[in-house]
Design an enzyme around this catalytic site. Structure first.
Site, PDB file in Angstrom:
ATOM      1  N   TYR A  54      13.202 -11.057   6.617  1.00 29.37           N
ATOM      2  CA  TYR A  54      14.119 -10.649   5.544  1.00 29.37           C
ATOM      3  C   TYR A  54      14.310 -11.801   4.568  1.00 29.37           C
ATOM      4  CZ  TYR A  54      16.122  -6.041   5.487  1.00 29.37           C
ATOM      5  OH  TYR A  54      16.297  -4.712   5.282  1.00 29.37           O
ATOM      6  N   GLU A  56      16.134 -11.352   1.148  1.00 28.61           N
ATOM      7  CA  GLU A  56      16.827 -10.866  -0.060  1.00 28.61           C
ATOM      8  C   GLU A  56      17.179 -12.038  -0.962  1.00 28.61           C
ATOM      9  OE1 GLU A  56      19.827  -8.866   2.183  1.00 28.61           O
ATOM     10  OE2 GLU A  56      19.176  -6.903   1.463  1.00 28.61           O
ATOM     11  N   ASP A 199       2.943  -0.522 -19.657  1.00 25.44           N
ATOM     12  CA  ASP A 199       2.691  -0.244 -18.236  1.00 25.44           C
ATOM     13  C   ASP A 199       1.179  -0.171 -18.064  1.00 25.44           C
ATOM     14  OD1 ASP A 199       2.261   0.842 -15.751  1.00 25.44           O
ATOM     15  OD2 ASP A 199       3.641   2.527 -16.000  1.00 25.44           O
ATOM     16  N   THR A 225       1.051  -1.825 -11.436  1.00 25.13           N
ATOM     17  CA  THR A 225       0.843  -1.719 -10.008  1.00 25.13           C
ATOM     18  C   THR A 225      -0.223  -2.752  -9.643  1.00 25.13           C
ATOM     19  OG1 THR A 225      -0.793  -0.015 -10.437  1.00 25.13           O
ATOM     20  CG2 THR A 225       1.394   0.741  -9.792  1.00 25.13           C
ATOM     21  N   LYS A 228      -4.464  -0.688  -8.111  1.00 21.55           N
ATOM     22  CA  LYS A 228      -5.449   0.142  -8.820  1.00 21.55           C
ATOM     23  C   LYS A 228      -6.641  -0.747  -9.189  1.00 21.55           C
ATOM     24  CE  LYS A 228      -1.811   3.395  -9.893  1.00 21.55           C
ATOM     25  NZ  LYS A 228      -0.971   4.057 -10.889  1.00 21.55           N
ATOM     26  N   ARG A 234      -0.692  -2.094  -2.133  1.00 15.94           N
ATOM     27  CA  ARG A 234       0.248  -1.263  -2.876  1.00 15.94           C
ATOM     28  C   ARG A 234       1.475  -2.092  -3.211  1.00 15.94           C
ATOM     29  NH1 ARG A 234      -2.227   3.266  -2.326  1.00 15.94           N
ATOM     30  NH2 ARG A 234      -0.907   4.219  -3.884  1.00 15.94           N
TER      31      ARG A 234
HETATM   32  C1  LIG Z   1       0.255   4.656 -10.830  1.00 16.45           C
HETATM   33  C2  LIG Z   1       1.164   4.478 -11.990  1.00 16.45           C
HETATM   34  C3  LIG Z   1       2.538   4.229 -11.816  1.00 16.45           C
HETATM   35  C4  LIG Z   1       3.260   4.390 -10.490  1.00 16.45           C
HETATM   36  O1  LIG Z   1       2.896   3.650  -9.453  1.00 16.45           O
HETATM   37  P1  LIG Z   1       3.347   4.012  -7.953  1.00 16.45           P
HETATM   38  O2  LIG Z   1       2.967   2.789  -7.239  1.00 16.45           O
HETATM   39  O3  LIG Z   1       2.576   5.233  -7.584  1.00 16.45           O
HETATM   40  O4  LIG Z   1       4.812   4.261  -7.968  1.00 16.45           O
HETATM   41  C5  LIG Z   1       3.302   3.973 -12.934  1.00 16.45           C
HETATM   42  N1  LIG Z   1       2.759   3.986 -14.164  1.00 16.45           N
HETATM   43  C6  LIG Z   1       1.461   4.255 -14.376  1.00 16.45           C
HETATM   44  C7  LIG Z   1       0.924   4.254 -15.762  1.00 16.45           C
HETATM   45  C8  LIG Z   1       0.625   4.525 -13.301  1.00 16.45           C
HETATM   46  O5  LIG Z   1      -0.660   4.813 -13.530  1.00 16.45           O
END
Ligand SMILES: *Cc1c(COP(=O)(O)O)cnc(C)c1O
Length: 449
Positions: A54, A56, A199, A225, A228, A234
């Site tokens: 932990y 925090e 994003d 993220t 990807k 993740r």
């Molecule tokens: C995949 C994605 C997210 C969300 O990610 P999670 O890890 O699934 O919550 C947010 N914004 C965009 C543009 C994405 O492609």
């Protein structure tokens, strides 16, 4: 080396499921553009004892003791993130992309404030203000769209921004095959005094690899993220740019506070370690080479699909991602193509297309991409072959049409699923897919008895 041998003895049920999933990943073509295969070193990091702790708070200011090594770990991940993207601030604690985006909202907006993002069925993400997402309920969401040509309609976005004066504008998408227009949106956001949040979840690996424009000179805030194209575990990162700090010097502090104590408790330290490992990999010349090949492969795949008679949104791609427009096969036919491809060992996802004549449950397109196959080592030659297989499968189920009447749909789909299980053409494609997969082994040496 025998993997998971302790788990195998202690919990054969869980072990069996993991083993089946590894086999599925090995024996299929993974073409969902948001997926990838991490390295073994990332798997080792996220399987480590760091999950036990932990912590925090932030390095040097934790609520619990015993964090001297966790502090080092998080600092290393943050430093690597700042270096990889060229930003002065990074927070690696968000549990995933969606909570990262939610934190951005609460750092710069109050409930009821106006925000803008790309409409979901035009390629935007749920968290960019979709009505079924909290972000579309807590905030006043004004979506922008793509035009008939499939490209973002910048003029509409500018007009909507001037009329609605949003506090926050999102760029960066989840089903958009072209470069993200950061520069154009920076002008729009600056013109109305809005925060611009990029994003880059889908393309962050391409940005680090130098084959997609960086949002850093244009946006105030960047989220991504890590699982990807970046090819980590993740998780997610929130960053503030120099431009963001100039607009609001307290922005980093506000984001830190929204993450904890605002939204989250203890960070997932094993994930933090995995992110650090992935960022080190992403800094190497081999990763830039990988990112280049991802885009080359997507281009080769797009050409093959079109050569074989399929229609693509924007007639191609500049990224890792392709959207097939299945309206020539009939509206709402994405499910047939997705399930038939699944039967043939090719994993894609049904997806809405711009101005979809159907709905998000039965969309008229299929979304696919090349990050995972490129990690396996496949190149243009394989993409050309796979494009032919996908077109063959799509054409083989063209006779199926979504019933107009909703009550008839589930029986029709059940029958469709039974028929494709017995389809000899799909079985033949499945055989070709298996042979291709054998030539590009996934996690070679990872033996699960
Ligand atoms: C995949 C994605 C997210 C969300 O990610 P999670 O890890 O699934 O919550 C947010 N914004 C965009 C543009 C994405 O492609």
């Amino acid at each position: 080396m025998e993997w998971l041998s302790t788990l195998r003895k202690a919990d054969p049920e869980t072990y069996g499921i993991i083993k089946d999933e590894l086999k599925r990943q090995r024996e299929g073509l993974e073409m969902i553009p948001s997926e990838n295969f991490t390295s073994l070193q990332v798997l080792e990091a996220i399987g480590s004892v760091l999950t036990n702790k932990y912590s925090e708070g932030y390095p040097g200011r934790r609520y619990y003791g015993g964090n001297q090594f966790i502090d080092k770990m998080e600092t290393l991940a943050v430093d690597r993130a700042k270096k990889a993207f060229g930003v002065p601030y990074a927070n690696v604690q968000p549990y995933s992309g969606s909570p990262a985006n939610l934190a951005v909202y609460f750092a710069v907006c109050r409930p009821g404030d106006t925000i803008m993002g790309l409409n979901l069925s035009d390629g935007g993400h749920l968290t960019h203000g979709f009505k079924a997402s909290l972000t579309g309920q807590v905030f006043n969401s004004v979506p922008y769209h793509v035009g008939k040509d499939g490209y973002i309609d910048i003029d509409e976005a500018r007009r909507l921004a001037e009329e609605n004066r949003p506090k926050l504008i999102w760029v960066g998408y989840t089903a958009y095959p072209r470069e993200i227009p950061f520069e154009e949106f920076a002008k729009i956001a600056d013109g109305v005094g809005a925060y611009l949040a990029a994003d880059i979840s889908h393309v962050s690996g391409l940005v680090v690899g130098g084959v997609h424009k960086s949002p850093v000179p244009y946006a105030h805030i960047v989220t991504t993220t890590t699982h990807k194209t970046l090819r980590g575990p993740r998780g997610a990162i929130i960053m503030v740019t120099e431009k963001g700090k100039a607009k609001d010097p307290d922005l980093p502090d506000k984001i830190d506070k929204v993450i904890i104590p605002g939204m989250q408790g203890g960070p997932h330290n094993h994930t933090t370690a995995g992110i650090a490992v992935a960022l080190l990999e992403a800094s190497k010349p081999e990763f830039a080479q990988y990112a280049r090949q991802v885009v080359k492969n997507a281009d080769a795949l797009a050409r093959s699909l079109m050569k074989n008679g399929l229609k693509l949104v924007t007639d191609g791609t500049q990224t890792h991602l392709i959207l097939i427009d299945l309206t020539p096969f009939g509206k709402g036919t994405g499910i047939f193509v997705q399930d038939a491809l699944d039967e043939a060992g090719i994993t894609v996802n049904k997806n809405t297309i711009p101005n979809d004549p159907s709905n998000p449950f039965y969309p008229s397109g299929v979304r696919l991409g090349t990050p995972a196959l490129t990690t396996r080592g496949m190149r243009e030659k394989e993409m050309d072959l796979i494009g032919g297989l996908i077109a063959e499968v799509a054409k083989s189920v063209a006779r199926y049409q979504l019933p107009e009447r909703k009550e008839e749909r589930s029986a029709y789909l059940r029958n469709f699923k039974n028929e494709i299980k017995a389809d000899s053409e799909l079985a033949q494609v499945r055989g070709k897919v298996l042979r291709l997969c054998e030539k590009f082994p996934l996690y070679p040496g990872m033996e699960l008895p």
